[in-house]
Design a protein around this motif. Sequence first.
Motif, short mmCIF file in Angstrom:
data_model
loop_
_atom_site.label_atom_id
_atom_site.label_comp_id
_atom_site.label_asym_id
_atom_site.label_seq_id
_atom_site.Cartn_x
_atom_site.Cartn_y
_atom_site.Cartn_z
N ASN A 1 -0.29 82.90 42.32
CA ASN A 1 -1.69 83.09 41.98
C ASN A 1 -1.86 83.80 40.65
N VAL A 2 -0.89 83.69 39.78
CA VAL A 2 -0.94 84.37 38.49
C VAL A 2 -0.86 83.32 37.38
N GLN A 3 -1.70 83.49 36.38
CA GLN A 3 -1.73 82.55 35.26
C GLN A 3 -1.96 83.34 33.97
N GLN A 4 -1.42 82.81 32.87
CA GLN A 4 -1.69 83.43 31.57
C GLN A 4 -3.19 83.43 31.32
N LEU A 5 -3.71 84.55 30.81
CA LEU A 5 -5.15 84.69 30.62
C LEU A 5 -5.70 83.66 29.63
N ARG B 1 -16.45 86.47 30.02
CA ARG B 1 -15.70 87.64 30.54
C ARG B 1 -14.23 87.60 30.16
N TYR B 2 -13.63 86.41 30.20
CA TYR B 2 -12.20 86.27 29.94
C TYR B 2 -11.90 85.75 28.54
N ALA B 3 -12.86 85.77 27.66
CA ALA B 3 -12.69 85.26 26.30
C ALA B 3 -11.77 86.18 25.48
N PRO B 4 -11.11 85.63 24.50
CA PRO B 4 -10.29 86.47 23.62
C PRO B 4 -11.18 87.38 22.78
N PRO B 5 -10.60 88.44 22.23
CA PRO B 5 -11.41 89.35 21.41
C PRO B 5 -11.97 88.64 20.19
N LEU C 1 -5.58 91.12 20.10
CA LEU C 1 -5.25 89.72 20.32
C LEU C 1 -3.84 89.58 20.90
N ALA C 2 -2.90 90.38 20.42
CA ALA C 2 -1.54 90.34 20.97
C ALA C 2 -1.54 90.76 22.44
N SER D 1 -1.56 89.02 28.41
CA SER D 1 -2.20 89.35 29.67
C SER D 1 -2.15 88.18 30.64
N VAL D 2 -2.16 88.53 31.93
CA VAL D 2 -2.20 87.54 32.99
C VAL D 2 -3.39 87.84 33.88
N VAL D 3 -3.88 86.81 34.56
CA VAL D 3 -5.00 86.97 35.48
C VAL D 3 -4.53 86.56 36.87
N CYS D 4 -4.88 87.37 37.86
CA CYS D 4 -4.59 87.06 39.26
C CYS D 4 -5.72 86.18 39.78
N LEU D 5 -5.40 84.98 40.19
CA LEU D 5 -6.42 84.04 40.62
C LEU D 5 -6.94 84.34 42.02
N ALA D 6 -6.29 85.23 42.74
CA ALA D 6 -6.76 85.59 44.08
C ALA D 6 -7.94 86.58 43.98
N GLY D 7 -7.81 87.58 43.10
CA GLY D 7 -8.86 88.58 42.97
C GLY D 7 -9.50 88.63 41.60
N TYR D 8 -9.03 87.78 40.71
CA TYR D 8 -9.53 87.71 39.33
C TYR D 8 -9.44 89.05 38.60
N HIS D 9 -8.30 89.71 38.78
CA HIS D 9 -8.02 90.94 38.05
C HIS D 9 -7.12 90.59 36.87
#
Length: 98
Positions: free
Chosen positions: A2-6, A22-26, A80-81, A86-94
Amino acid sequence: MNVQQLRGYWESLPAESPHRGRYAPPGEPDLKFWAALLSIGAGIWLAVTGAVLIGLLVVVGGLVWGAVMAGQQRAYEMALAAYNQSVVCLAGYHVFAP
């Protein structure tokens, strides 16, 4: 898993998704280094033509302005680096940054 690159997750979101912002790059800062160089040149021209104190103040102002913009660029590159790692958890979107 449940983890994916942001970045990959953000790119796969549809355009109408509420999570797209919310999940956009800077955001890239709007830097105008040419304006700082122009002010330094104007300050040198003022100093040479007779207004030495004003010319020096304009040169110092242009140098400080350029240093501030360089710091903003450096902060953007670091953010940006961190975003790209960063990774996002697709189960809780953290979002997790290593």
